[in-house]
Scaffold this motif. Structure first.
Motif, PDB file in Angstrom:
ATOM      1  N   TYR A  96       1.705  -1.885  -8.124  1.00  0.00           N
ATOM      2  CA  TYR A  96       1.773  -2.681  -6.908  1.00  0.00           C
ATOM      3  C   TYR A  96       1.234  -1.901  -5.716  1.00  0.00           C
ATOM      4  CZ  TYR A  96       4.617  -6.498  -8.817  1.00  0.00           C
ATOM      5  OH  TYR A  96       5.064  -7.595  -9.512  1.00  0.00           O
ATOM      6  N   GLU A  97       0.572  -2.600  -4.802  1.00  0.00           N
ATOM      7  CA  GLU A  97       0.318  -2.047  -3.478  1.00  0.00           C
ATOM      8  C   GLU A  97       1.475  -2.456  -2.592  1.00  0.00           C
ATOM      9  OE1 GLU A  97      -2.895  -1.603   0.156  1.00  0.00           O
ATOM     10  OE2 GLU A  97      -3.420  -2.855  -1.573  1.00  0.00           O
ATOM     11  N   THR A  98       2.021  -1.496  -1.864  1.00  0.00           N
ATOM     12  CA  THR A  98       3.252  -1.744  -1.120  1.00  0.00           C
ATOM     13  C   THR A  98       3.044  -1.480   0.363  1.00  0.00           C
ATOM     14  OG1 THR A  98       4.025   0.525  -1.527  1.00  0.00           O
ATOM     15  CG2 THR A  98       4.677  -1.155  -3.120  1.00  0.00           C
ATOM     16  N   THR A  99       3.537  -2.397   1.175  1.00  0.00           N
ATOM     17  CA  THR A  99       3.454  -2.265   2.631  1.00  0.00           C
ATOM     18  C   THR A  99       4.824  -2.515   3.239  1.00  0.00           C
ATOM     19  OG1 THR A  99       1.126  -2.934   2.776  1.00  0.00           O
ATOM     20  CG2 THR A  99       2.469  -3.212   4.757  1.00  0.00           C
ATOM     21  N   PRO A 142      -1.908 -10.620   9.433  1.00  0.00           N
ATOM     22  CA  PRO A 142      -3.148  -9.961   8.989  1.00  0.00           C
ATOM     23  C   PRO A 142      -2.949  -9.089   7.751  1.00  0.00           C
ATOM     24  CG  PRO A 142      -2.931  -9.793  11.366  1.00  0.00           C
ATOM     25  CD  PRO A 142      -1.634 -10.334  10.855  1.00  0.00           C
ATOM     26  N   GLU A 143      -1.788  -8.447   7.648  1.00  0.00           N
ATOM     27  CA  GLU A 143      -1.540  -7.621   6.478  1.00  0.00           C
ATOM     28  C   GLU A 143      -1.376  -8.469   5.225  1.00  0.00           C
ATOM     29  OE1 GLU A 143      -0.804  -4.058   4.204  1.00  0.00           O
ATOM     30  OE2 GLU A 143      -1.995  -4.672   5.943  1.00  0.00           O
ATOM     31  N   LEU A 144      -0.741  -9.624   5.349  1.00  0.00           N
ATOM     32  CA  LEU A 144      -0.634 -10.536   4.214  1.00  0.00           C
ATOM     33  C   LEU A 144      -2.025 -10.986   3.761  1.00  0.00           C
ATOM     34  CD1 LEU A 144       1.030 -12.273   2.263  1.00  0.00           C
ATOM     35  CD2 LEU A 144       1.265 -13.975   4.095  1.00  0.00           C
ATOM     36  N   GLU A 145      -2.880 -11.277   4.707  1.00  0.00           N
ATOM     37  CA  GLU A 145      -4.251 -11.660   4.363  1.00  0.00           C
ATOM     38  C   GLU A 145      -4.982 -10.521   3.649  1.00  0.00           C
ATOM     39  OE1 GLU A 145      -5.468 -14.803   7.879  1.00  0.00           O
ATOM     40  OE2 GLU A 145      -5.475 -12.665   8.346  1.00  0.00           O
ATOM     41  N   ARG A 146      -4.794  -9.298   4.149  1.00  0.00           N
ATOM     42  CA  ARG A 146      -5.464  -8.150   3.532  1.00  0.00           C
ATOM     43  C   ARG A 146      -4.980  -7.919   2.105  1.00  0.00           C
ATOM     44  NH1 ARG A 146      -5.084  -3.016   2.174  1.00  0.00           N
ATOM     45  NH2 ARG A 146      -2.847  -2.936   2.623  1.00  0.00           N
ATOM     46  N   LEU A 147      -3.663  -7.969   1.924  1.00  0.00           N
ATOM     47  CA  LEU A 147      -3.112  -7.748   0.592  1.00  0.00           C
ATOM     48  C   LEU A 147      -3.553  -8.849  -0.370  1.00  0.00           C
ATOM     49  CD1 LEU A 147       0.511  -6.684   1.619  1.00  0.00           C
ATOM     50  CD2 LEU A 147      -1.213  -5.211   0.545  1.00  0.00           C
ATOM     51  N   GLY A 150      -6.829  -8.274  -2.057  1.00  0.00           N
ATOM     52  CA  GLY A 150      -6.925  -7.173  -3.000  1.00  0.00           C
ATOM     53  C   GLY A 150      -6.779  -7.629  -4.438  1.00  0.00           C
ATOM     54  N   ASP A 151      -6.946  -6.674  -5.336  1.00  0.00           N
ATOM     55  CA  ASP A 151      -6.877  -7.006  -6.764  1.00  0.00           C
ATOM     56  C   ASP A 151      -5.586  -6.532  -7.413  1.00  0.00           C
ATOM     57  OD1 ASP A 151      -7.312  -4.296  -6.697  1.00  0.00           O
ATOM     58  OD2 ASP A 151      -9.160  -4.328  -7.891  1.00  0.00           O
ATOM     59  N   LYS A 152      -4.627  -6.082  -6.596  1.00  0.00           N
ATOM     60  CA  LYS A 152      -3.338  -5.643  -7.111  1.00  0.00           C
ATOM     61  C   LYS A 152      -2.233  -6.617  -6.685  1.00  0.00           C
ATOM     62  CE  LYS A 152      -4.029  -0.604  -7.011  1.00  0.00           C
ATOM     63  NZ  LYS A 152      -3.458   0.667  -6.475  1.00  0.00           N
ATOM     64  N   PRO A 153      -1.185  -6.734  -7.495  1.00  0.00           N
ATOM     65  CA  PRO A 153      -0.007  -7.426  -6.965  1.00  0.00           C
ATOM     66  C   PRO A 153       0.552  -6.615  -5.807  1.00  0.00           C
ATOM     67  CG  PRO A 153       0.545  -6.306  -9.009  1.00  0.00           C
ATOM     68  CD  PRO A 153      -0.941  -6.179  -8.844  1.00  0.00           C
ATOM     69  N   PHE A 154       1.206  -7.287  -4.858  1.00  0.00           N
ATOM     70  CA  PHE A 154       1.684  -6.565  -3.678  1.00  0.00           C
ATOM     71  C   PHE A 154       3.166  -6.799  -3.433  1.00  0.00           C
ATOM     72  CE2 PHE A 154      -0.074 -10.582  -1.933  1.00  0.00           C
ATOM     73  CZ  PHE A 154       1.031 -11.068  -1.245  1.00  0.00           C
ATOM     74  N   LEU A 239       1.160 -18.085   3.688  1.00  0.00           N
ATOM     75  CA  LEU A 239       1.266 -17.933   2.236  1.00  0.00           C
ATOM     76  C   LEU A 239       0.729 -19.179   1.530  1.00  0.00           C
ATOM     77  CD1 LEU A 239       2.543 -15.810   0.197  1.00  0.00           C
ATOM     78  CD2 LEU A 239       4.487 -17.377   0.082  1.00  0.00           C
ATOM     79  N   TYR A 240       1.087 -20.344   2.074  1.00  0.00           N
ATOM     80  CA  TYR A 240       0.587 -21.608   1.526  1.00  0.00           C
ATOM     81  C   TYR A 240      -0.937 -21.712   1.687  1.00  0.00           C
ATOM     82  CZ  TYR A 240      -0.450 -26.623   1.371  1.00  0.00           C
ATOM     83  OH  TYR A 240      -1.005 -27.850   1.094  1.00  0.00           O
ATOM     84  N   ALA A 241      -1.443 -21.362   2.867  1.00  0.00           N
ATOM     85  CA  ALA A 241      -2.876 -21.471   3.132  1.00  0.00           C
ATOM     86  C   ALA A 241      -3.683 -20.550   2.225  1.00  0.00           C
ATOM     87  CB  ALA A 241      -3.159 -21.155   4.599  1.00  0.00           C
TER      88      ALA A 241
END
Length: 457
Positions: A96-99, A142-147, A150-154, A239-241
């Motif tokens: 996972y990528e974690t923020t 913006p961080e949700l959009e960035r994650l 990506g190609d990893k679960p976050f 999240l929906y969008a």
């Protein structure tokens, strides 16, 4: 198409007591957006924060351990005992990528790949109000959009501060729950708040000058919750969008509740009374978990991480003290844990034992509220804990002490460590000798002091 492992969007909401959420039956419409979303998932109706305040609460929540398992009992402790991983580390090790947003420096806030901050305390606009959740969204969306790109679960952990004092929601929320007289000179109820030296100056620094009505301040707390709920909807809409709802587990939980005008604890979260212990726990995963489910069985914050890992299909092999709640969701069995150990150790050093009928509170040293060293409440007859019946029920006090002491002895033997509340003192490595000494030795003067307390290592 769903990723192999689900994302985890985690709303960690500071100081949110579940009995002030409309989703849990509160009379004011404080959480309509959370409620609408929660109806698509699972609501746990009897979740308790057994170890308060923030640092022990989150440490238990994010490790799956009790206070013996974490070794963390007080706000200022900066380290969980060696060898105990937190949820961010468990998920990082599984790709996972974690923020983490707004939680850097806390003992349970370690192990993330990315840390982001936002202005989350006092007034920061020309209107003199605190735009905490909007500031959070400026970073989180913006961080949700960035994650998502990506190609990893976050794992995105967002710490919301709106229900934590100061309660300063901006318009139009600030007045939505109060239309009375906040400045009636005949109303003397707020005077004892201002006169309480340890907190009086702090509360006076953000309550409107001349405010005499505590109902106004309580309404401000509710307004802060409603404002936050509105801002959380923006994140859920994103999240929906992003078409991520079926790929993402969404969690709402709190580290502890909040005392308002309850028990002389004055708009904070100390005192092991019910307002401080009752917290929400809600889990939603569209089209993967059942909807409109409400689980009434008792649980504690130590059960949060085991429950989430169970949902995610992750077996860490770790010896959690907490246990998954998911068997109950699907009609299975889970051995109940209706009575449990409770602690607090920042403004007062106490521990106790809570059952469905009784709550025992035992002070480890005199406290700054001049309360009795032993308190006993019948939660069935006196759910608001207004009548200390310890003197009338010595046999019940003794029976509950024996149960608590036996549990403590068992955990000491299992961990090989002393009870953390026995070795963590409020001042200078020794207990206060009197309530007067505690009263004179504990003080928070303003919002900046509150920020320092939260960041203290």
């Amino acid at each position: 198409m769903s990723k192999k492992q689900p994302n985890l969007l985690f709303f960690g909401i500071d100081s949110l007591r579940r009995d002030h959420m409309s989703h849990y039956g509160y009379g004011r419409l404080t959480t309509p957006n959370i409620s609408k979303y929660a109806d698509r998932g699972i609501t746990f109706e009897s979740c308790f924060s057994a170890h308060i305040p923030t640092t022990p609460g989150y440490s238990s929540m994010l490790t799956g351990r009790d206070v013996f398992g974490t070794g963390v009992v007080a706000l200022g402790q900066s380290k969980i005992v060696d060898g105990v991983p937190v949820l961010a580390e468990m998920l990082h090790d599984r790709g996972y990528e974690t923020t983490c947003i707004g939680f850097k420096g806390n003992a349970a806030g370690r192990g993330y790949d990315n840390y982001l901050s936002f202005a989350g305390w006092g007034p920061d606009h020309d209107d003199g109000r605190a735009h905490k959740a909007e500031n959070c969204n400026d970073v989180a969306i913006p961080e949700l959009e960035r994650l998502a790109a990506g190609d990893k679960p976050f794992f995105l952990f967002i710490r919301h501060m709106d229900p934590h004092s100061p309660y300063l929601a901006p318009a139009p929320f600030k007045d939505m729950f109060f239309q009375g007289d906040a400045f009636d000179p005949e109303d003397k109820r707020m005077q004892k708040v201002y006169d309480f030296k340890p907190f009086g100056d702090y509360i006076g620094s953000w309550v409107p000058k001349g405010c005499t009505n505590p109902d106004y301040v309580i309404a401000q707390y509710d307004s802060a919750v409603a404002y936050m709920d509105n801002c959380i909807q923006q994140v859920l809409e994103k999240l929906y969008a992003l078409n991520l709802e079926e790929d993402t587990i969404v969690v709402f939980v709190s580290d502890h509740g909040e005392t308002l005008y309850d028990h002389d604890c004055y708009f904070d979260h100390h005192g092991m009374y019910e307002p401080t212990l009752v917290v929400p726990f809600i889990v939603v995963w569209k089209n993967h978990l059942p909807s409109c489910v409400r689980i009434k069985d008792y649980m504690q914050l130590k059960d949060v991480t085991p429950t989430l890992l169970d949902i995610m299909g992750i077996d860490t092999g770790l010896p959690f003290e907490g246990r998954s709640m998911m068997p109950l969701v699907y009609g299975g069995e889970r051995e109940p844990e209706p009575e449990f150990y409770i602690t607090e150790d920042t403004w007062m050093r106490k521990h106790g034992w809570r059952t469905p009928e009784w709550k025992l509170i035992v002070s480890k040293e005199p406290d700054f509220h001049f309360k009795p060293m032993v308190e006993l409440y019948n939660l069935v007859k006196d759910p608001e804990e207004n009548h200390n019946v310890a003197d009338e029920n010595p046999e019940i006090v003794e029976a509950l002490k024996k149960r608590m002491d036996a549990w403590i002895e068992k955990r000491v033997k299992e961990t090989g460590r002393p009870n953390p509340i026995d070795v963590n003192f409020l001042k200078d490595g020794k207990p206060f000798a009197s309530s007067q000494e505690a009263y004179e030795g504990k003080y928070i003067g303003g919002i900046a002091d509150a920020v320092k307390l939260q960041k203290k290592d």
